[in-house]
Design an enzyme around this catalytic site. Structure first.
Site, PDB file in Angstrom:
ATOM      1  N   ILE A 147       0.792  -1.227   0.019  1.00  0.00           N
ATOM      2  CA  ILE A 147      -0.064  -0.009   0.010  1.00  0.00           C
ATOM      3  C   ILE A 147       1.125   1.086  -0.060  1.00  0.00           C
ATOM      4  CG2 ILE A 147      -1.760   1.294   1.131  1.00  0.00           C
ATOM      5  CD1 ILE A 147      -2.727  -1.317   2.300  1.00  0.00           C
ATOM      6  N   PRO A 148       1.189   1.735  -1.076  1.00  0.00           N
ATOM      7  CA  PRO A 148       2.078   2.913  -1.451  1.00  0.00           C
ATOM      8  C   PRO A 148       1.997   4.125  -0.704  1.00  0.00           C
ATOM      9  CG  PRO A 148       0.748   2.566  -3.311  1.00  0.00           C
ATOM     10  CD  PRO A 148       0.224   1.608  -2.420  1.00  0.00           C
ATOM     11  N   CYS A 149       1.713   4.189   0.588  1.00  0.00           N
ATOM     12  CA  CYS A 149       1.875   5.569   1.181  1.00  0.00           C
ATOM     13  C   CYS A 149       3.076   6.557   1.011  1.00  0.00           C
ATOM     14  CB  CYS A 149       1.293   5.455   2.699  1.00  0.00           C
ATOM     15  SG  CYS A 149       2.502   4.572   3.791  1.00  0.00           S
ATOM     16  N   HIS A 150       4.100   5.657   0.491  1.00  0.00           N
ATOM     17  CA  HIS A 150       5.333   6.484   0.183  1.00  0.00           C
ATOM     18  C   HIS A 150       5.051   7.481  -0.926  1.00  0.00           C
ATOM     19  CE1 HIS A 150       5.790   2.810  -2.115  1.00  0.00           C
ATOM     20  NE2 HIS A 150       6.263   3.765  -3.172  1.00  0.00           N
ATOM     21  N   ARG A 151       3.919   7.397  -1.716  1.00  0.00           N
ATOM     22  CA  ARG A 151       3.672   8.290  -2.721  1.00  0.00           C
ATOM     23  C   ARG A 151       2.815   9.436  -2.617  1.00  0.00           C
ATOM     24  NH1 ARG A 151       1.911   3.140  -6.467  1.00  0.00           N
ATOM     25  NH2 ARG A 151       4.055   2.047  -6.649  1.00  0.00           N
TER      26      ARG A 151
END
Length: 168
Positions: free
Chosen positions: A132-136
């Site tokens: 779940i790409p919360c780094h984006r």
């Protein structure tokens, strides 16, 4: 029952935890102690076991995804969160590799335009690093803000995604 393993990747130590339904936690850190401690806090009543052939295979796939973010993922997931968090996380998964969005943009995408702070809270609650790409997520001015697993890891993930997707 929560089974977990630890692996090394270019971003440090990676913990992968699996329930009967699928991967329920992916965490990044500098050492195993803090990662295992956080897992114990997250699932205090669960029976836990370290290392298992199935978990090791899934961990290898997560490491591969971390190193090659553009590859499709069909990892079995056990996503635990509120309805709002799940809406945010679905929106995050729709951000293409090599791109970013602001908290406000995600709030608008999920039809909650005044909920940028709540979006940030959902990102902070994400237990599935990289998948779940919360780094984006970035600030409205495109600068990097907090990341549960460290801003340096966030920067490295974004740089890797940009490079591998040809978005430079």
């Amino acid at each position: 029952m929560i089974r977990f393993t630890l692996a090394q990747c270019s971003l440090g130590v990676l913990l992968v935890a699996v329930s009967e339904q699928g991967i329920c936690a992916i965490a990044l850190g500098d050492g195993p102690d803090a990662l295992v401690g956080a897992l114990l806090q997250r699932f205090p009543g669960a029976e836990r076991a370290q290392d298992d052939a199935r978990v090791d295979e899934l961990a290898a796939r997560v490491v591969d995804l971390t190193e090659h973010p553009g590859r499709p993922s069909d990892l079995p997931l056990d996503i635990r969160g509120t309805a709002f968090q799940r809406r945010v996380w679905r929106a995050l998964c729709e951000i293409p590799v090599g791109h970013t969005a602001s908290y406000a943009q995600i709030a608008s995408r999920i039809d909650a335009p005044k909920s940028a702070r709540a979006v940030a809270g959902a990102c902070a609650a994400n237990m599935l690093a990289v998948v779940i790409p919360c780094h984006r997520i970035v600030r409205s001015d495109a600068s990097l803000s907090g990341y549960r697993w460290g801003v340096a890891r966030k920067r490295a993930l974004l740089e890797r995604e940009t490079e591998q997707s040809g978005q430079r």
